[in-house]
Structure formats: structure tokens, C-alpha cells
Design a protein around this motif. Structure first.
Motif, PDB file in Angstrom:
ATOM      1  N   ILE A   2       0.846  -1.183   0.000  1.00  0.00           N
ATOM      2  CA  ILE A   2       0.000   0.000   0.000  1.00  0.00           C
ATOM      3  C   ILE A   2       0.888   1.242   0.000  1.00  0.00           C
ATOM      4  O   ILE A   2       1.844   1.335   0.757  1.00  0.00           O
ATOM      5  CB  ILE A   2      -0.934   0.009   1.224  1.00  0.00           C
ATOM      6  CG1 ILE A   2      -1.856  -1.211   1.171  1.00  0.00           C
ATOM      7  CG2 ILE A   2      -1.742   1.291   1.287  1.00  0.00           C
ATOM      8  CD1 ILE A   2      -2.730  -1.377   2.378  1.00  0.00           C
ATOM      9  N   SER A   3       0.527   2.198  -0.855  1.00  0.00           N
ATOM     10  CA  SER A   3       1.335   3.408  -0.981  1.00  0.00           C
ATOM     11  C   SER A   3       0.968   4.431   0.089  1.00  0.00           C
ATOM     12  O   SER A   3      -0.108   4.374   0.687  1.00  0.00           O
ATOM     13  CB  SER A   3       1.119   4.028  -2.359  1.00  0.00           C
ATOM     14  OG  SER A   3      -0.200   4.561  -2.447  1.00  0.00           O
ATOM     15  N   ALA A   4       1.866   5.375   0.295  1.00  0.00           N
ATOM     16  CA  ALA A   4       1.596   6.469   1.228  1.00  0.00           C
ATOM     17  C   ALA A   4       0.400   7.287   0.726  1.00  0.00           C
ATOM     18  O   ALA A   4      -0.410   7.765   1.525  1.00  0.00           O
ATOM     19  CB  ALA A   4       2.832   7.346   1.377  1.00  0.00           C
ATOM     20  N   ARG A   5       0.284   7.401  -0.589  1.00  0.00           N
ATOM     21  CA  ARG A   5      -0.850   8.136  -1.164  1.00  0.00           C
ATOM     22  C   ARG A   5      -2.162   7.413  -0.837  1.00  0.00           C
ATOM     23  O   ARG A   5      -3.149   8.053  -0.475  1.00  0.00           O
ATOM     24  CB  ARG A   5      -0.670   8.284  -2.668  1.00  0.00           C
ATOM     25  CG  ARG A   5      -1.791   9.060  -3.332  1.00  0.00           C
ATOM     26  CD  ARG A   5      -1.540   9.212  -4.842  1.00  0.00           C
ATOM     27  NE  ARG A   5      -2.573   9.957  -5.476  1.00  0.00           N
ATOM     28  CZ  ARG A   5      -2.673  11.271  -5.512  1.00  0.00           C
ATOM     29  NH1 ARG A   5      -1.765  12.000  -4.899  1.00  0.00           N
ATOM     30  NH2 ARG A   5      -3.665  11.863  -6.130  1.00  0.00           N
ATOM     31  N   GLY A   6      -2.169   6.107  -0.980  1.00  0.00           N
ATOM     32  CA  GLY A   6      -3.361   5.333  -0.627  1.00  0.00           C
ATOM     33  C   GLY A   6      -3.729   5.504   0.835  1.00  0.00           C
ATOM     34  O   GLY A   6      -4.905   5.642   1.183  1.00  0.00           O
ATOM     35  N   ASP A   7      -2.724   5.519   1.696  1.00  0.00           N
ATOM     36  CA  ASP A   7      -2.967   5.752   3.129  1.00  0.00           C
ATOM     37  C   ASP A   7      -3.541   7.148   3.369  1.00  0.00           C
ATOM     38  O   ASP A   7      -4.439   7.322   4.195  1.00  0.00           O
ATOM     39  CB  ASP A   7      -1.675   5.597   3.934  1.00  0.00           C
ATOM     40  CG  ASP A   7      -1.246   4.145   4.081  1.00  0.00           C
ATOM     41  OD1 ASP A   7      -2.083   3.235   3.881  1.00  0.00           O
ATOM     42  OD2 ASP A   7      -0.054   3.930   4.403  1.00  0.00           O
ATOM     43  N   ALA A   8      -3.029   8.143   2.645  1.00  0.00           N
ATOM     44  CA  ALA A   8      -3.495   9.519   2.820  1.00  0.00           C
ATOM     45  C   ALA A   8      -4.952   9.667   2.372  1.00  0.00           C
ATOM     46  O   ALA A   8      -5.756  10.316   3.052  1.00  0.00           O
ATOM     47  CB  ALA A   8      -2.598  10.484   2.055  1.00  0.00           C
ATOM     48  N   HIS A  10      -7.121   7.229   2.256  1.00  0.00           N
ATOM     49  CA  HIS A  10      -7.893   6.481   3.239  1.00  0.00           C
ATOM     50  C   HIS A  10      -8.132   7.318   4.492  1.00  0.00           C
ATOM     51  O   HIS A  10      -9.240   7.345   5.044  1.00  0.00           O
ATOM     52  CB  HIS A  10      -7.187   5.170   3.591  1.00  0.00           C
ATOM     53  CG  HIS A  10      -7.951   4.353   4.573  1.00  0.00           C
ATOM     54  ND1 HIS A  10      -7.620   4.306   5.906  1.00  0.00           N
ATOM     55  CD2 HIS A  10      -9.039   3.563   4.429  1.00  0.00           C
ATOM     56  CE1 HIS A  10      -8.475   3.518   6.540  1.00  0.00           C
ATOM     57  NE2 HIS A  10      -9.345   3.063   5.664  1.00  0.00           N
ATOM     58  N   ALA A  11      -7.111   8.025   4.958  1.00  0.00           N
ATOM     59  CA  ALA A  11      -7.246   8.870   6.148  1.00  0.00           C
ATOM     60  C   ALA A  11      -8.286   9.969   5.906  1.00  0.00           C
ATOM     61  O   ALA A  11      -9.096  10.275   6.788  1.00  0.00           O
ATOM     62  CB  ALA A  11      -5.900   9.489   6.520  1.00  0.00           C
ATOM     63  N   ARG A  14     -11.715   8.352   6.020  1.00  0.00           N
ATOM     64  CA  ARG A  14     -12.095   8.004   7.393  1.00  0.00           C
ATOM     65  C   ARG A  14     -12.656   9.199   8.142  1.00  0.00           C
ATOM     66  O   ARG A  14     -13.509   9.044   9.014  1.00  0.00           O
ATOM     67  CB  ARG A  14     -10.900   7.452   8.167  1.00  0.00           C
ATOM     68  CG  ARG A  14     -10.586   6.013   7.786  1.00  0.00           C
ATOM     69  CD  ARG A  14      -9.597   5.388   8.715  1.00  0.00           C
ATOM     70  NE  ARG A  14     -10.172   5.325  10.067  1.00  0.00           N
ATOM     71  CZ  ARG A  14      -9.454   5.207  11.167  1.00  0.00           C
ATOM     72  NH1 ARG A  14      -8.146   5.143  11.109  1.00  0.00           N
ATOM     73  NH2 ARG A  14     -10.030   5.153  12.344  1.00  0.00           N
TER      74      ARG A  14
END
Length: 154
Positions: A2-8, A10-11, A14
Motif C-alpha cells: 500500500i502506498s503512502a498516497r493510498g494511506d493519505a 484512506h485517512a 475516514r
């Protein structure tokens, strides 16, 4: 992986659920005195923004089922806040429009909301607000596309 962009992204997503739920609670509480629900307010906002529209047009704007919007417009009509008129473009699909009383109720609701909203985010610049709006609009477009694709896959 999972990329940092995907995490961002997702955040960001949320944060939207509690934001929407809590915003809805606040709006519902403020609407009690008008006799409106959050859904009725949404229909009125669409009509205020685009003018007379058919139930399917309103449903499309709100991403809601036509039947749900029909119930909401029926409730607003019972209160005398919307009326239906013949649609010159389509014989069976009437136009729904706000009455003067409905427009007045919506205007009062919107003005009260805006006064409260003006007090939020005092440390955030107009430029940051514009950027946040653009980001959320782009995210909404992409999520709507994915949702339509998911519906089409059924």
C-alpha cells in the motif's frame, strides 16, 4: 504494498463519515422547529439552487433513489413548501418548485447555518478552504464513479 498516497486518501475518507454523521445531527436538531427533516432540507437546497426540477433530476443531484425523493417532496408538499407544475418537456414528469413559504423557510435555515459556519475554522485561510473544497469535490467524483461501476457489476 500500500502506498503512502493510498494511506493519505484512506485517512481523508475516514474523516468524512463522522463529519457527515455529526453534521447531520446538528442540522437535524436545528430543523426541528421548521418541521423539516435533513432529507427535506436537501431537496429544498437543490430546488433553491437549480430552480424547478423533476423528482428524477433532484434524485440525481442528491444521489438518492427516486422513490426516496418522491416521499420527501410529498412531505414538503403537505407542508405547503413545494408545489408541482406541468412540465412542458415531459407530460408525465411534473416539475417541483419551492413555494414562497418554502423558499422563506429554506432561506432562514440556510442563513442560520451560515452564521454558525462562519465561526468555524478561524485559523484556516480562504485559500486552504478552497483547496479542501477542490480535493473533496475530486474525491467525490472518483468515489461516485467507483460506486456506479460497482452497481453496474451486479
Amino acid at each position: 504494498m500500500i502506498s503512502a498516497r493510498g494511506d493519505a486518501v484512506h485517512a481523508l475518507l475516514r474523516l468524512t463519515r463522522p463529519l457527515v454523521l455529526n453534521s447531520e445531527r446538528i442540522v437535524a436538531r436545528q430543523l426541528r422547529q421548521s418541521g423539516w427533516t435533513v432529507g427535506m432540507r436537501a431537496v429544498a437546497e437543490v430546488l433553491d439552487g437549480i430552480g424547478p426540477a423533476t423528482v428524477p433530476q433532484i434524485a440525481s443531484e442528491l444521489d438518492l433513489p427516486r422513490q426516496a425523493v418522491q416521499r420527501l417532496t410529498d412531505d414538503l408538499r403537505t407542508l405547503g413548501h413545494v408545489v408541482t407544475t406541468p412540465n412542458p418537456a415531459h407530460r408525465r414528469s411534473v416539475l417541483v418548485r419551492l413555494t414562497a413559504e418554502g423558499a422563506s423557510v429554506f432561506g432562514a435555515v440556510r442563513d442560520r447555518e451560515r452564521r454558525r459556519l462562519e465561526q468555524l475554522l478561524p485559523g484556516v485561510s480562504e485559500e486552504d478552504l478552497a483547496t479542501a473544497t477542490a480535493v473533496l469535490a475530486a474525491l467525490d467524483d472518483d468515489i461516485r464513479t467507483l460506486a456506479r461501476e460497482a452497481t453496474d457489476d451486479r
